[in-house]
Scaffold this motif. Structure first.
Motif, PDB file in Angstrom:
ATOM      1  N   ALA A 263       0.848  -1.192   0.000  1.00  0.00           N
ATOM      2  CA  ALA A 263       0.000   0.000   0.000  1.00  0.00           C
ATOM      3  C   ALA A 263       0.884   1.243   0.000  1.00  0.00           C
ATOM      4  N   PRO A 264       0.686   2.166  -0.941  1.00  0.00           N
ATOM      5  CA  PRO A 264       1.536   3.370  -0.989  1.00  0.00           C
ATOM      6  C   PRO A 264       1.265   4.340   0.148  1.00  0.00           C
ATOM      7  N   SER A 265       0.092   4.235   0.750  1.00  0.00           N
ATOM      8  CA  SER A 265      -0.278   5.117   1.858  1.00  0.00           C
ATOM      9  C   SER A 265      -1.417   4.459   2.628  1.00  0.00           C
ATOM     10  N   ALA A 266      -1.668   4.978   3.798  1.00  0.00           N
ATOM     11  CA  ALA A 266      -2.792   4.465   4.580  1.00  0.00           C
ATOM     12  C   ALA A 266      -4.097   4.874   3.913  1.00  0.00           C
ATOM     13  N   GLY A 267      -5.071   3.979   3.919  1.00  0.00           N
ATOM     14  CA  GLY A 267      -6.353   4.287   3.295  1.00  0.00           C
ATOM     15  C   GLY A 267      -7.181   3.043   3.103  1.00  0.00           C
ATOM     16  N   GLN A 268      -8.254   3.186   2.373  1.00  0.00           N
ATOM     17  CA  GLN A 268      -9.159   2.075   2.085  1.00  0.00           C
ATOM     18  C   GLN A 268      -8.829   1.477   0.721  1.00  0.00           C
ATOM     19  N   VAL A 269      -8.898   0.142   0.647  1.00  0.00           N
ATOM     20  CA  VAL A 269      -8.732  -0.514  -0.647  1.00  0.00           C
ATOM     21  C   VAL A 269     -10.043  -0.328  -1.401  1.00  0.00           C
ATOM     22  N   LEU A 270     -10.056   0.624  -2.318  1.00  0.00           N
ATOM     23  CA  LEU A 270     -11.288   0.996  -3.015  1.00  0.00           C
ATOM     24  C   LEU A 270     -11.691  -0.044  -4.058  1.00  0.00           C
ATOM     25  N   ARG A 271     -10.701  -0.720  -4.608  1.00  0.00           N
ATOM     26  CA  ARG A 271     -10.985  -1.752  -5.596  1.00  0.00           C
ATOM     27  C   ARG A 271      -9.781  -2.680  -5.690  1.00  0.00           C
ATOM     28  N   GLN A 272     -10.085  -3.952  -5.945  1.00  0.00           N
ATOM     29  CA  GLN A 272      -9.043  -4.965  -6.059  1.00  0.00           C
ATOM     30  C   GLN A 272      -9.326  -5.826  -7.283  1.00  0.00           C
ATOM     31  N   ASP A 273      -8.336  -5.966  -8.153  1.00  0.00           N
ATOM     32  CA  ASP A 273      -8.465  -6.781  -9.355  1.00  0.00           C
ATOM     33  C   ASP A 273      -7.364  -7.830  -9.385  1.00  0.00           C
ATOM     34  N   GLY A 274      -7.516  -8.795 -10.275  1.00  0.00           N
ATOM     35  CA  GLY A 274      -6.518  -9.845 -10.403  1.00  0.00           C
ATOM     36  C   GLY A 274      -6.802 -11.008  -9.470  1.00  0.00           C
ATOM     37  N   GLU A 275      -6.361 -12.199  -9.860  1.00  0.00           N
ATOM     38  CA  GLU A 275      -6.559 -13.410  -9.066  1.00  0.00           C
ATOM     39  C   GLU A 275      -5.233 -14.172  -8.976  1.00  0.00           C
ATOM     40  N   ILE A 276      -5.117 -14.967  -7.925  1.00  0.00           N
ATOM     41  CA  ILE A 276      -3.928 -15.804  -7.765  1.00  0.00           C
ATOM     42  C   ILE A 276      -3.826 -16.758  -8.955  1.00  0.00           C
ATOM     43  N   GLY A 277      -2.627 -16.824  -9.527  1.00  0.00           N
ATOM     44  CA  GLY A 277      -2.393 -17.654 -10.705  1.00  0.00           C
ATOM     45  C   GLY A 277      -2.368 -16.874 -11.992  1.00  0.00           C
ATOM     46  N   GLU A 278      -2.949 -15.674 -11.998  1.00  0.00           N
ATOM     47  CA  GLU A 278      -2.919 -14.841 -13.195  1.00  0.00           C
ATOM     48  C   GLU A 278      -1.564 -14.150 -13.337  1.00  0.00           C
ATOM     49  N   VAL A 279      -1.198 -13.839 -14.564  1.00  0.00           N
ATOM     50  CA  VAL A 279       0.036 -13.099 -14.818  1.00  0.00           C
ATOM     51  C   VAL A 279      -0.278 -11.610 -14.751  1.00  0.00           C
ATOM     52  N   ALA A 280       0.427 -10.912 -13.871  1.00  0.00           N
ATOM     53  CA  ALA A 280       0.235  -9.468 -13.727  1.00  0.00           C
ATOM     54  C   ALA A 280       1.024  -8.756 -14.812  1.00  0.00           C
ATOM     55  N   GLU A 281       0.309  -8.148 -15.739  1.00  0.00           N
ATOM     56  CA  GLU A 281       0.962  -7.448 -16.833  1.00  0.00           C
ATOM     57  C   GLU A 281       1.452  -6.077 -16.368  1.00  0.00           C
ATOM     58  N   LEU A 282       2.493  -5.594 -17.017  1.00  0.00           N
ATOM     59  CA  LEU A 282       3.034  -4.276 -16.683  1.00  0.00           C
ATOM     60  C   LEU A 282       1.978  -3.203 -16.929  1.00  0.00           C
ATOM     61  N   GLY A 283       1.817  -2.314 -15.977  1.00  0.00           N
ATOM     62  CA  GLY A 283       0.859  -1.224 -16.121  1.00  0.00           C
ATOM     63  C   GLY A 283      -0.558  -1.569 -15.738  1.00  0.00           C
ATOM     64  N   THR A 284      -0.853  -2.855 -15.459  1.00  0.00           N
ATOM     65  CA  THR A 284      -2.204  -3.250 -15.061  1.00  0.00           C
ATOM     66  C   THR A 284      -2.443  -2.855 -13.606  1.00  0.00           C
ATOM     67  N   VAL A 285      -3.524  -2.127 -13.353  1.00  0.00           N
ATOM     68  CA  VAL A 285      -3.829  -1.695 -11.990  1.00  0.00           C
ATOM     69  C   VAL A 285      -4.466  -2.858 -11.236  1.00  0.00           C
ATOM     70  N   LEU A 286      -3.828  -3.277 -10.151  1.00  0.00           N
ATOM     71  CA  LEU A 286      -4.358  -4.374  -9.337  1.00  0.00           C
ATOM     72  C   LEU A 286      -5.099  -3.871  -8.106  1.00  0.00           C
ATOM     73  N   PHE A 287      -4.706  -2.685  -7.594  1.00  0.00           N
ATOM     74  CA  PHE A 287      -5.347  -2.137  -6.396  1.00  0.00           C
ATOM     75  C   PHE A 287      -5.487  -0.624  -6.545  1.00  0.00           C
ATOM     76  N   TRP A 288      -6.618  -0.110  -6.039  1.00  0.00           N
ATOM     77  CA  TRP A 288      -6.832   1.323  -5.873  1.00  0.00           C
ATOM     78  C   TRP A 288      -6.938   1.585  -4.373  1.00  0.00           C
ATOM     79  N   VAL A 289      -6.035   2.381  -3.847  1.00  0.00           N
ATOM     80  CA  VAL A 289      -6.004   2.649  -2.403  1.00  0.00           C
ATOM     81  C   VAL A 289      -6.141   4.147  -2.190  1.00  0.00           C
TER      82      VAL A 289
END
Length: 363
Positions: free
Chosen positions: A181-207
């Motif tokens: 987490a870049p700062s304290a706050g609420q996880v507003l949205r979470q994307d991606g699942e275990i086993g998936e390949v995280a592509e460069l630039g893909t947003v996985l969390f909004w905090v």
């Protein structure tokens, strides 16, 4: 003598018959002429009536209301404080928190990526570093007995320094496999699942912080000179049909986008706004407002002219206009509140043309 008399009688009969037939023909001919004249007169009368009849028109009367000059833009609801968490390496997700909607502290681990290969590379570099350090110590010992040159010692020391730098760099790269987490706050949205390949630039969390909220909109460069901080704006959202929401111009980005020819403008929302993060809105910035003014439909005005009905005739008027909006045009002067204005503007009717009002008085 008898034959002569019979012949004379026949001739007299034939002459009388010819005269009778001639009279009938003249009568029929006169009758046809009379019918033709009557029909021509009827057609002429009808044409005269058609040409001289009053032209039907529809009229409206100026109405009092509030006129507003607005600047339109479309925007999206966003938190004022928030950040996107994206991977800087392309790798498979092996661990992920189930924390959407929850509060997290700064540096809280949100996800881990597969770092097996990166750790193996670090291990290889550490092994090479150990050998280089051992070789450096041996060269120092030989140098003390004057059996190794200074150049050999320097080369060994340089190799150790290079490998230490490579190990440090690889250790730093391993940090990229952990998303925090870049700062304290609420996880507003979470994307991606275990086993998936995280592509460069893909947003996985909004905090970020869910409040306060803002609307970020793009305003065309021809409209931006009229937009100022502190101006009131009316919002419309499909999520709340028929409900007008308000915002205030908060920040105008100094530099525009030369490609889209727009400037980014942020609008401050009140704390009790029903809008949610991610909703799209239509933004109408109120640049200028005139309360309780005369307003005419746009179609009733041609330039600065209007056509009014006075005593059954068309009269053209020059008016002074103010704010022009989608709902109408503000009339500053040149028209009475009781005037019957022809709408739409009758470009084909000249001054003084007789008209009749169709469908009532236009109240």
């Amino acid at each position: 003598m008898l034959q002569i008399k019979v012949f004379c009688a026949v001739c007299a009969f034939r002459s009388a018959r010819r005269k009778a037939f001639g009279f009938v023909e003249r009568f029929v001919r006169l009758k046809r002429y009379a019918i033709g004249i009557a029909m021509a007169a009827a057609v002429g009368a009808a044409a005269y009536w058609y040409i001289s009849r009053p032209a039907p028109v529809t009229v409206v009367k100026p109405k009092r209301g509030d006129a507003a000059e607005i600047v339109y833009a479309s925007g999206v609801v966003e938190p004022r404080i928030w950040a996107k968490v994206t991977p800087t390496v392309r790798e498979r997700i092996v661990e992920q928190c189930n924390c959407e909607g929850e509060r997290v502290e700064k540096d809280h681990v949100l996800a881990r990526l597969d770092d097996t290969e990166a750790r193996a590379t670090r291990g290889e570099l550490q092994a090479r570093l150990s050998l280089a350090q051992e070789e450096y110590r041996r060269k120092l010992a030989l140098s003390a007995r004057n059996t190794a040159s200074v150049q050999e010692v320097d080369r060994a020391r340089t190799e150790v320094a290079q490998l230490e730098a490579l190990v440090a760099a690889q250790q730093a790269r391993l940090a990229n496999y952990v998303l925090r987490a870049p700062s304290a706050g609420q996880v507003l949205r979470q994307d991606g699942e275990i086993g998936e390949v995280a592509e460069l630039g893909t947003v996985l969390f909004w905090v970020g912080e869910p409040k306060p909220l803002i609307v970020t909109a793009e305003v065309n460069e021809e409209d931006i000179p009229r937009v100022e901080v502190g101006q009131r704006a009316l919002l419309r959202s499909d999520a709340f049909p028929g409900r007008e929401l308000e915002a205030v111009v908060d920040i105008i980005t100094p530099k525009g986008d030369p490609v889209t020819k727009t400037y980014r403008v942020r609008f401050r929302l009140p704390d009790d706004t029903p809008l949610r993060i991610g909703m799209s809105t239509d933004v109408n910035v109120i640049v200028r407002q005139s309360p309780d003014t005369l307003i005419l439909p746009s179609g009733a005005i041609s330039g600065k002219r209007v056509a009014v009905v006075e005593g059954g005739d068309v009269r053209l008027r020059e008016i002074e206009t103010g704010i022009r909006g989608t709902g109408g045009v503000e009339v500053l002067s040149g028209l009475e509140e009781t005037a019957q204005v022809i709408s739409p503007f009758p470009a084909e009717l000249a001054e003084g043309t007789r008209v009749t009002i169709a469908g009532g008085s236009g109240n």
